[in-house]
Design a protein around this motif. Structure first.
Motif: not given
Ligand code: FE2
Length: 285
Positions: A146-149, A156-160, A168-170
């Motif tokens: 459920t954690i958006p990437e 660049i990869r960002v897990k929110v 994207q909202h965490g």
């Protein structure tokens, strides 16, 4: 008036200290040390990571908390937890556990041995404002899927995990300090920019690789605290970089801390200790 973006510079570069916690867990601590006690609103930052189960298997047997929120992010491995709210379960690779101790919680965090013995993760303590320190405790689990990437650009990869990045909202929300918690991975020689509210405290925890952080070169493992400004600029080095980027709104309140209790006055700490002793510590189940 100028609309010029001010890039935040690193004001403090901390080498984590090796400490023993719980029943004998070896971990690396960057906030809550003699060197750095508090980065308002962040009270503690621990990095547990080892390929040797002897470093983590003793775990954290039943212990209390009052006045704080803790965010545990598992990168590799599993931890079984049980608490006084009646929750129990296992958080595993990529999952996040968010606990609001409020007036009081008792919990146990026991690592499970991995297939190749590897366990790695992070625990952040976020302060609660005075008005919420005695609020009812809460516990939430956020599963990895459920954690958006976000991939804003190649490399660049960002897990929110909390807060917002791109659109994207965490999934971790309602933490009093309104934190942003991102896990950023950069391929070698990649530039990464992000705007962060100028009234927020910001730090990066570089756990792999190296790079330039607002004009300061750093190599893992390092905690980098940023000064005033509105944007963070990073350029990774030859092997790339992986770091957590964490921000939150400072509370500007007095703190009194004693182990797992963080209150505003010494008197409140004494009350917590007394209540623990006479069995009235837990207010709600
Ligand atoms: Fe704990």
């Amino acid at each position: 008036m100028s609309n010029k973006i001010i890039v935040r510079k690193v004001t403090n570069s901390i080498e984590p200290m090796v400490v023993m916690e719980g029943a004998g867990v070896r971990l690396r601590r960057s906030i809550a040390t003699r060197q750095l006690d508090y980065v308002d609103p962040f009270l503690l930052f621990d990095h547990f990571g080892s390929h040797d189960p002897a470093d983590y298997m003793p775990g954290f047997p039943m212990h209390p908390h009052r006045g704080i929120e803790t965010v545990t992010y598992m990168q590799t491995g599993s931890v079984r937890h049980t608490d006084s709210l009646g929750n129990s379960g296992v958080i595993s690779t990529g999952d996040v556990q968010w606990m609001t101790s409020g007036s009081g919680i008792m919990h146990e965090e026991m690592p499970q041995q991995g297939i190749d013995g590897h366990m790695e993760g992070f625990q952040l303590w976020v302060n609660l404002p005075a008005k919420l320190k005695m609020s009812p405790p809460r516990y939430q689990e956020i599963l990895a899927n459920t954690i958006p990437e976000v991939i804003p650009d190649p490399g660049i990869r960002v897990k929110v995990i909390a807060g917002q990045y791109a659109d994207q909202h965490g999934p971790v929300t309602e933490i009093a300090a309104d934190p942003t918690y991102l896990d950023v991975a950069l391929e070698p020689g990649t530039k990464f920019n992000i705007q962060i509210a100028s009234d927020h405290t910001v730090f990066a925890y570089l756990y792999f690789g190296d790079g330039d952080f607002g004009g300061t070169f750093a190599s893992a493992t390092r905690l980098l605290i940023f000064g005033e400004g509105d944007s963070i600029q990073v350029e990774s080095g030859k092997i790339g970089a992986k770091f957590l980027l964490i921000s939150g709104k400072p509370l500007g309140e007095p703190i009194a801390r004693y182990g797992p209790f963080v209150m505003n006055t010494q008197q409140e700490i004494m009350e917590a200790i007394k209540e623990l002793r006479d069995g009235t510590f837990i207010k709600s189940k």
